[in-house]
Design an enzyme around this catalytic site. Structure first.
Site, short mmCIF file in Angstrom:
data_model
loop_
_atom_site.label_atom_id
_atom_site.label_comp_id
_atom_site.label_asym_id
_atom_site.label_seq_id
_atom_site.Cartn_x
_atom_site.Cartn_y
_atom_site.Cartn_z
N HIS A 1 0.83 -1.20 0.00
CA HIS A 1 0.00 0.00 0.00
C HIS A 1 0.86 1.25 0.00
CE1 HIS A 1 -3.65 -2.13 0.24
NE2 HIS A 1 -3.52 -2.55 1.47
N ARG B 1 -0.96 -7.50 -19.95
CA ARG B 1 -0.31 -8.77 -20.32
C ARG B 1 -0.33 -9.72 -19.13
NH1 ARG B 1 3.12 -4.56 -22.23
NH2 ARG B 1 3.23 -4.44 -24.52
N ARG C 1 -5.52 -9.43 -21.51
CA ARG C 1 -5.23 -10.51 -22.46
C ARG C 1 -5.01 -11.81 -21.69
NH1 ARG C 1 -0.15 -9.75 -26.27
NH2 ARG C 1 1.00 -10.18 -24.36
N GLU D 1 -3.43 -10.95 -34.98
CA GLU D 1 -1.97 -10.94 -35.09
C GLU D 1 -1.45 -12.05 -36.01
OE1 GLU D 1 -0.33 -11.45 -31.15
OE2 GLU D 1 -2.05 -12.65 -30.56
N ASN E 1 3.21 -6.52 -33.80
CA ASN E 1 4.52 -7.17 -33.69
C ASN E 1 4.51 -8.53 -34.38
OD1 ASN E 1 5.03 -4.95 -32.11
ND2 ASN E 1 5.01 -6.05 -30.18
N ASP E 2 3.55 -9.38 -33.98
CA ASP E 2 3.47 -10.71 -34.59
C ASP E 2 2.90 -10.64 -36.00
OD1 ASP E 2 4.62 -12.67 -32.94
OD2 ASP E 2 2.95 -12.54 -31.54
N ARG F 1 11.05 -11.93 -35.43
CA ARG F 1 11.19 -10.69 -34.65
C ARG F 1 12.30 -10.76 -33.62
NH1 ARG F 1 5.74 -10.72 -30.89
NH2 ARG F 1 6.89 -9.14 -29.72
N CYS G 1 -2.52 -2.47 -30.52
CA CYS G 1 -1.78 -2.50 -29.26
C CYS G 1 -0.33 -2.90 -29.43
CB CYS G 1 -2.47 -3.43 -28.25
SG CYS G 1 -2.52 -5.15 -28.76
#
Length: 581
Positions: free
Chosen positions: A214, A321, A357, A455, A478-479, A489, A526
């Site tokens: 906290h 993620r 996700r 993707e 990206n993918d 990549r 994204c």
């Protein structure tokens, strides 16, 4: 110069003198009492007083750090009213004919130990809540005013602002807090953190604590540079000395040399420039010169990143993620552990959309305890949704946690690495099974939106078919770029062949957006391309509904959006991504 390292939990740079704050451990001597029943009544009266105090702290926190963080004191109230905690205290008093103070200490040790032994870091931090509440109860039983044990950097104290502060070794500090300070402590309880006088505290540094504590969350909310888990001494050797705290890197400099001082001053000036950008752009709508709106969301890896998202004025979380919950452990996270984290994310965002996700393990993200077989080409192997569909119990555990957490905020669920309708239909079957299991347990749950990541080229090409099955699309560039261009990549030797501006990539993105809109659903991006300023105008012209980027990219991207005329891009650039009719 001495340099100490910890975990930065709130960015920024602070420079000033160090004040070491210490407090005595929770302890009480065991004393025999003649009337245990009277001692139980004394304990119950003290509990009532402590509850009134917590109510006051809740109202104060509500005004200063918002409802989500004020809920800390609701947790403290629940601990005090918990049947198990109260029963344990009274059992010790009656069973051993001992004083209430001793019973509270024994109970605090037991319950704090239970939390501290838990595997999940977030749950381990609840041990601090038990100790904080128990210390408050002890103070009431002893007739003490807790503010008298606090230094001048705390609000509402009843002693002079320059009064002494006890160090851990029992000595008094040589430095009196009559100026803003870098506050160093073994740890700070939530009730102490929320009462910090912001005008008198430049930074927080603690030896204990974690990013889930906290203290870390509240420090972030208040915008104070903070470092936890720092190996800094509490024996008085740093007390009153000049210090510099880099809350981003998690580094503390004591008696910095001239070169370090100069370097950190330059970094602080850069921070001030970024703060000015925040001041001028925060709160503004993401609308282009010719009136086209777009959503700007944040990509995060865990709840520690939520503060950065809020500080940078994210409209929501476009990509949480969740695989990092798995990667940071040595065993599978339980449904309850996941639920607590997803709930915390939803509550912290205060009604803003949080897209989580589902598990995306595989390829470059390896997790040993999954026991995955070695693959020659893992990027094309068993990863992401393929793991979830072949190990349904792992998948349903996460789904149950997500659906339960969805009643606490605007959670949406996103499934990665989809290639066709067959996967979506199997996902639906498993989701229904998970909901039936929750029904059988009598668990409450919401009805979150469910979308997919686009993707793979397969998903992009049949996006017209997929759009009728889901609530939204999010394009993982990206993918998508990797698979479209057949360029690994992870292989830096192929950098010269990786063209993120390739017409095939842009045309594929446009196709997905167009098909989404024809079906009446949203389409966002994204992946890394979402943050590329050279493509912002392109995406706006395509009609992309949402860009989700790292928190630090939100405001620079907003500035570009505000200065963009989309009609010009449609005139001059549309041929790059619009195939000929």
């Amino acid at each position: 110069m001495q340099v100490y390292h910890g975990k930065g939990v709130c960015g920024g740079i602070a420079m000033g003198r160090v004040l070491v704050y210490g407090k005595k451990k929770i302890q009480a001597d065991q004393e025999k009492v003649k009337d245990p029943e009277a001692e139980v009544r004394r304990y119950r009266e003290a509990t009532d007083i402590a509850l009134v105090q917590l109510s006051g702290l809740y109202e104060k926190a509500l005004q200063e750090v918002g409802e989500t963080n004020a809920a800390i004191f609701e947790i403290h109230r629940m601990i005090l009213e918990d049947g198990g905690y109260r029963k344990e205290v009274e059992h010790i008093i009656l069973g051993q004919s001992v004083n209430a103070e001793y019973a509270v200490v024994r109970t605090a040790d037991k319950f704090a130990g239970m939390f501290a032994a838990m595997e999940d870091a977030y749950m381990r931090e609840r041990a601090a809540d038990v100790k904080d509440v128990s210390e408050r109860l002890l103070a009431v039983l002893r007739g003490e005013n807790m503010s008298e044990r606090q230094p001048g950097v705390f609000q509402g104290r009843e002693v002079s602002a320059s009064g002494p502060v006890l160090l851990q070794n029992g000595k008094e500090t040589s430095f009196r807090a009559d100026e803003p300070v870098i506050l160093v402590a073994e740890d700070l309880a939530p009730s102490e953190t929320v009462q910090l006088d912001r005008d008198r505290v430049l930074s927080l540094v603690t030896v204990q604590g974690s990013p889930y504590s906290h203290t870390a969350i509240l420090a972030g909310t208040m915008g104070i540079p903070a470092v936890v888990g720092a190996g800094i001494p509490l024996d008085g050797s740093v007390d009153g000395k000049r210090g510099i705290v880099d809350g981003t890197a998690g580094v503390i400099y004591i008696d910095p040399d001239e070169e370090t001082e100069h370097r950190m001053r330059k970094a602080r000036d850069a921070e001030k420039e970024r703060a000015e950008l925040l001041r001028t752009l925060k709160g503004r709508q993401n609308i282009t010169l010719d009136g086209q709106p777009i959503l700007l969301y944040a990509n995060i890896g865990n709840i520690r990143d939520l503060d950065a998202a809020l500080q940078n004025d994210a409209g929501g979380i476009g990509l949480f993620r969740s695989e990092f919950l798995y990667l940071e452990r040595e065993d599978f996270p339980s449904e309850e552990e996941q639920f607590q984290i997803y709930r915390a994310a939803a509550e912290a965002m205060g009604g803003k959309r949080v897209v989580i996700r589902t598990l995306d393990i595989g390829a470059d993200k390896e997790c040993g305890y999954f026991g995955m077989e070695k693959e020659e080409n893992p990027a094309l192997g068993c990863r992401a949704i393929r793991i979830c569909l072949t190990r349904p119990e792992i998948f349903k555990t996460q789904i149950r946690a997500l659906f339960r957490a969805s009643i606490y905020g605007e959670i949406a669920i996103m499934y990665p690495m989809i290639t066709g309708l067959k996967e979506i239909r199997r996902i639906r079957e498993l989701v229904e099974e998970a909901k039936q299991e929750l029904d059988a347990r009598g668990e409450a749950y919401g009805n979150p939106e469910q979308g997919i990541m686009i993707e793979t080229p397969a998903a992009a090409i049949i996006s017209d078919l997929l759009a009728g099955e889901v609530d939204f699309f999010s394009i993982g560039t990206n993918d998508l770029t990797q698979y479209l261009l057949a360029v690994d990549r992870q292989n830096s030797a192929l950098d010269g062949f990786r063209d993120t501006y390739h017409p095939a990539v842009l045309r594929m993105i446009h196709l997905v957006v167009d098909n989404a809109h024809k079906a009446g659903i949203r389409a966002g991006i994204c992946g890394e391309l979402a943050a590329d300023p050279a493509l912002t105008g392109e995406f706006l012209a395509m009609g992309v509904d949402e860009l989700s980027v790292s928190p630090g990219r939100i405001l620079p991207l907003r500035r570009i959006i505000l200065e963009t005329d989309v009609s010009e891009y449609r005139k001059t650039r549309q041929k790059e991504w619009q195939p000929p009719v």
